[in-house]
Motif scaffolding. Structure first.
Motif, PDB file in Angstrom:
ATOM      1  N   PRO B  45      46.509  67.210  88.654  1.00 22.27           N
ATOM      2  CA  PRO B  45      47.031  67.385  87.291  1.00 22.27           C
ATOM      3  C   PRO B  45      47.493  66.047  86.713  1.00 22.27           C
ATOM      4  O   PRO B  45      47.990  65.182  87.447  1.00 22.27           O
ATOM      5  CB  PRO B  45      48.221  68.331  87.497  1.00 22.27           C
ATOM      6  CG  PRO B  45      48.669  68.069  88.898  1.00 22.27           C
ATOM      7  CD  PRO B  45      47.438  67.695  89.687  1.00 22.27           C
ATOM      8  N   ASP B  50      51.454  70.811  83.890  1.00 23.99           N
ATOM      9  CA  ASP B  50      52.280  71.459  84.904  1.00 23.99           C
ATOM     10  C   ASP B  50      51.929  72.944  84.934  1.00 23.99           C
ATOM     11  O   ASP B  50      50.992  73.395  84.254  1.00 23.99           O
ATOM     12  CB  ASP B  50      53.779  71.209  84.670  1.00 23.99           C
ATOM     13  CG  ASP B  50      54.283  71.752  83.340  1.00 23.99           C
ATOM     14  OD1 ASP B  50      53.666  72.697  82.809  1.00 23.99           O
ATOM     15  OD2 ASP B  50      55.299  71.239  82.816  1.00 23.99           O
ATOM     16  N   THR B  51      52.683  73.701  85.708  1.00 23.87           N
ATOM     17  CA  THR B  51      52.383  75.132  85.849  1.00 23.87           C
ATOM     18  C   THR B  51      52.384  75.841  84.498  1.00 23.87           C
ATOM     19  O   THR B  51      51.556  76.722  84.246  1.00 23.87           O
ATOM     20  CB  THR B  51      53.405  75.766  86.818  1.00 23.87           C
ATOM     21  OG1 THR B  51      53.049  75.353  88.136  1.00 23.87           O
ATOM     22  CG2 THR B  51      53.414  77.273  86.746  1.00 23.87           C
ATOM     23  N   SER B  80      54.200  81.164  90.855  1.00 23.51           N
ATOM     24  CA  SER B  80      53.968  79.757  91.187  1.00 23.51           C
ATOM     25  C   SER B  80      55.005  79.288  92.188  1.00 23.51           C
ATOM     26  O   SER B  80      56.104  79.849  92.258  1.00 23.51           O
ATOM     27  CB  SER B  80      54.077  78.916  89.910  1.00 23.51           C
ATOM     28  OG  SER B  80      53.891  77.556  90.195  1.00 23.51           O
ATOM     29  N   SER B  82      55.533  76.007  91.951  1.00 21.72           N
ATOM     30  CA  SER B  82      55.843  74.733  91.285  1.00 21.72           C
ATOM     31  C   SER B  82      56.244  74.979  89.825  1.00 21.72           C
ATOM     32  O   SER B  82      55.748  74.305  88.930  1.00 21.72           O
ATOM     33  CB  SER B  82      54.640  73.791  91.374  1.00 21.72           C
ATOM     34  OG  SER B  82      53.446  74.440  90.992  1.00 21.72           O
ATOM     35  N   ASP B 141      49.629  76.721  89.838  1.00 27.11           N
ATOM     36  CA  ASP B 141      50.397  75.767  90.638  1.00 27.11           C
ATOM     37  C   ASP B 141      49.928  74.347  90.407  1.00 27.11           C
ATOM     38  O   ASP B 141      48.766  74.097  90.076  1.00 27.11           O
ATOM     39  CB  ASP B 141      50.292  76.094  92.140  1.00 27.11           C
ATOM     40  CG  ASP B 141      51.548  76.778  92.659  1.00 27.11           C
ATOM     41  OD1 ASP B 141      52.641  76.244  92.387  1.00 27.11           O
ATOM     42  OD2 ASP B 141      51.445  77.824  93.307  1.00 27.11           O
ATOM     43  N   THR B 142      50.880  73.431  90.573  1.00 27.10           N
ATOM     44  CA  THR B 142      50.573  72.000  90.683  1.00 27.10           C
ATOM     45  C   THR B 142      51.248  71.552  91.978  1.00 27.10           C
ATOM     46  O   THR B 142      52.288  70.915  91.956  1.00 27.10           O
ATOM     47  CB  THR B 142      51.103  71.190  89.480  1.00 27.10           C
ATOM     48  OG1 THR B 142      52.517  71.439  89.371  1.00 27.10           O
ATOM     49  CG2 THR B 142      50.442  71.597  88.182  1.00 27.10           C
ATOM     50  N   SER B 143      50.667  71.931  93.072  1.00 31.08           N
ATOM     51  CA  SER B 143      51.340  71.819  94.369  1.00 31.08           C
ATOM     52  C   SER B 143      51.372  70.398  94.897  1.00 31.08           C
ATOM     53  O   SER B 143      50.511  69.588  94.588  1.00 31.08           O
ATOM     54  CB  SER B 143      50.627  72.712  95.370  1.00 31.08           C
ATOM     55  OG  SER B 143      50.491  73.976  94.814  1.00 31.08           O
ATOM     56  N   ALA B 157      45.690  71.766  91.847  1.00 29.55           N
ATOM     57  CA  ALA B 157      46.276  72.399  90.662  1.00 29.55           C
ATOM     58  C   ALA B 157      45.249  73.239  89.926  1.00 29.55           C
ATOM     59  O   ALA B 157      44.080  72.864  89.828  1.00 29.55           O
ATOM     60  CB  ALA B 157      46.829  71.332  89.721  1.00 29.55           C
ATOM     61  N   THR B 270      44.624  75.682  95.265  1.00 31.14           N
ATOM     62  CA  THR B 270      45.439  75.792  94.046  1.00 31.14           C
ATOM     63  C   THR B 270      46.610  76.763  94.249  1.00 31.14           C
ATOM     64  O   THR B 270      47.170  77.290  93.290  1.00 31.14           O
ATOM     65  CB  THR B 270      44.586  76.234  92.845  1.00 31.14           C
ATOM     66  OG1 THR B 270      43.831  77.385  93.220  1.00 31.14           O
ATOM     67  CG2 THR B 270      43.638  75.142  92.411  1.00 31.14           C
ATOM     68  N   ARG B 344      51.070  62.318  90.392  1.00 30.26           N
ATOM     69  CA  ARG B 344      51.820  63.314  91.147  1.00 30.26           C
ATOM     70  C   ARG B 344      53.282  62.917  91.333  1.00 30.26           C
ATOM     71  O   ARG B 344      53.995  63.505  92.133  1.00 30.26           O
ATOM     72  CB  ARG B 344      51.151  63.564  92.508  1.00 30.26           C
ATOM     73  CG  ARG B 344      49.731  64.067  92.438  1.00 30.26           C
ATOM     74  CD  ARG B 344      49.589  65.306  91.547  1.00 30.26           C
ATOM     75  NE  ARG B 344      50.234  66.483  92.098  1.00 30.26           N
ATOM     76  CZ  ARG B 344      51.149  67.232  91.449  1.00 30.26           C
ATOM     77  NH1 ARG B 344      51.537  66.916  90.232  1.00 30.26           N
ATOM     78  NH2 ARG B 344      51.665  68.288  92.018  1.00 30.26           N
TER      79      ARG B 344
END
Lengths: 131, 352
Positions: B45, B50-51, B80, B82, B141-143, B157, B270, B344
């Motif tokens: 991402p 973001d989420t 999520s 995140s 998610d943006t893990s 993500a 993701t 990130r």
């Protein structure tokens, strides 16, 4: 930006709500109280289509503090397909591929945040239309 | 009352990083990740994604396919691990952005990688109970994976959104059965205020993922009186390329059944979006009458399983929004580790 100020603009920043003059049909973004074409005071609010074209663009290398972590970034004036123009970052493409007239779509993105602990402000940024 | 999916959509960031570019920074063997875990690249991402932003875009794609008035959506659930805020719901921003507020119930779900299917399950349940007309469940998610950790090669993500409803004329796929399988299995976690998660290494496999996923899959097969050969497509949670293949083999599903929804080798894991995005890729190509099994997995641990049957309308609506494989492949930009670390927020910046 204080959260209350950001909140008042949600219809425009979140949903791209514009206003069309009921008398002459001219569309405004953001909405206004009096039409500058016919002096009409009746408006219909509508959500603009998220598509448009780049009218002009520049590269911001020394931004205000609010955007300092994002520099350099492209900023453009977008002619929306529904009529109004707006200013937006243009993201997700290399600067050398920026072109006047290129089709773009407005995508929901983070615009800024008040440091690590403050509110996050959301809105739209232009991305190239995927072909 | 028959309840099912009346709209679906996905969204995936455009940046990718290759496994080789992560491995060379940490002196690791990229070939072993590619061969052993079947991971080749993952989505990254941007700083402004973001989420919430991914969820909004996925939700808009789902709305486009459904053709419904967003004011008729009675619930928006975002699952999520995140969420951008520790305290302030993601769901209200998504609901506000799609025009579903204020007559709408919102909540955020969290259950490692299973949070997305939880939202789908609850939205489905509320429609089935007759409490709401439509409900939206989103997995996004943006893990983060700790630098150099095995998870860094997969944590990616993306988002998928599903609108559940009971309109016969809008039905894309019916939900024929659901089943959930939960135990307390400490295979992966992130404590309060920690930036990166921790995990139990190999413990995440046999007693966690495989026991739970196969438990849920066997449970729903028994409950619905169906066999593996009754399904055209199956999508399992995909922490890497190998796990869903092995789960399929254990349960008696073929590679052809999981192939369409197995996106992880080129997308990464993701998390809450994993099996839901896989389901969107299946709906993009499925024919009316095809039966689909979806089985999520969330560490901690649990699985939600669904049996869907595809309806004719899928052919009318699938091209009203971008198809998932197209989102994965078009306009992709590759970043190297330095840019990835910046995106990130892995780089500690000076205080101002």
């Amino acid at each position: 930006m204080p959260p209350a100020r950001s909140w008042r603009a949600y219809p425009q920043t979140y949903r791209l709500e514009a206003a069309r003059c009921s008398k002459c049909g001219k569309a405004f973004f953001p909405p206004r109280l009096v039409c500058n074409k016919c002096n009409g005071r009746q408006f219909e609010h509508f959500e603009m289509k998220h598509t448009g074209k780049v009218v002009t663009h520049t590269i911001i290398r020394t931004p205000s503090d609010e955007f300092s972590g994002q520099a350099p970034f492209a900023l453009g004036i977008i002619q929306m397909d529904d009529g109004p123009r707006l200013t937006s970052q243009i993201v997700d493409l290399p600067f050398e591929e920026l072109r006047i007239g290129m089709p773009v779509r407005l995508e929901f993105r983070r615009i800024s945040s008040e440091g690590e602990a403050g509110a996050i402000h959301y809105g739209h940024k232009a991305v190239p239309v995927r072909i | 009352m028959v309840v099912g999916i009346v709209g679906y959509g996905a969204h995936i960031p455009r940046r990718r990083i290759k496994v080789e570019d992560i491995a060379k920074v940490w002196g690791a063997d990229a070939a072993s990740y590619k061969r052993g875990l079947e991971l080749f690249q993952k989505s990254v991402p941007a700083l402004d994604e973001d989420t919430i932003t991914l969820s909004v875009e996925a939700a808009r794609n789902a709305l486009a396919r459904s053709g419904i008035d967003p004011k008729d959506i009675g619930a928006v659930y975002v699952g999520s691990e995140s969420h951008p805020y520790a305290v302030k719901p993601s769901g209200v921003t998504v609901a506000e952005a799609i025009g579903a507020t204020p007559d709408c119930h919102c909540a955020d779900f969290e259950f490692a990688c299973k949070a997305g299917s939880e939202g789908m399950f609850v939205a489905y349940g509320l429609v089935k109970a007759g409490l709401i007309k439509y409900g939206m469940g989103i997995g996004a998610d943006t893990s983060q994976g700790a630098p150099g950790d095995a998870l860094e090669y997969s944590a990616a993500a993306g988002a998928a959104a599903f609108i559940m409803g009971a309109d016969e004329e809008r039905m894309i796929a019916t939900v024929d059965e659901t089943f959930s399988f939960m135990t307390d299995t400490p295979d992966f976690w992130r404590r309060e205020h920690q930036f990166y998660p921790a995990h139990g290494g190999r413990f995440t496999g046999e007693p966690a993922y495989f026991r739970t996923v196969t438990g849920a899959a066997r449970g729903i097969l028994e409950k619905s009186n169906l066999k593996p050969e009754d399904f055209k497509y199956v999508v399992f949670h995909q922490p890497n390329g190998k796990f869903p293949k092995r789960a399929a083999k254990i349960l008696g599903f073929s590679f052809e059944q999981i192939d369409v929804g197995r996106l992880v080798p080129w997308l990464g894991n993701t998390y809450s979006g994993s099996s839901p995005i896989g389901l969107t890729a299946i709906l993009d190509v499925a024919d009316p009458g095809d039966r689909i099994l979806m089985c999520s997995y969330g560490s901690g641990a649990g699985s939600d399983a669904f049996v869907f049957t595809v309806r004719d309308r899928v052919r009318e609506v699938r091209d009203l929004a971008p198809r998932t494989r197209w989102l994965m492949d078009e306009n992709v930009t590759y970043v190297e580790y330095g840019e990835y670390a910046k995106m990130r927020r892995k780089i500690r910046l000076a205080e101002k």
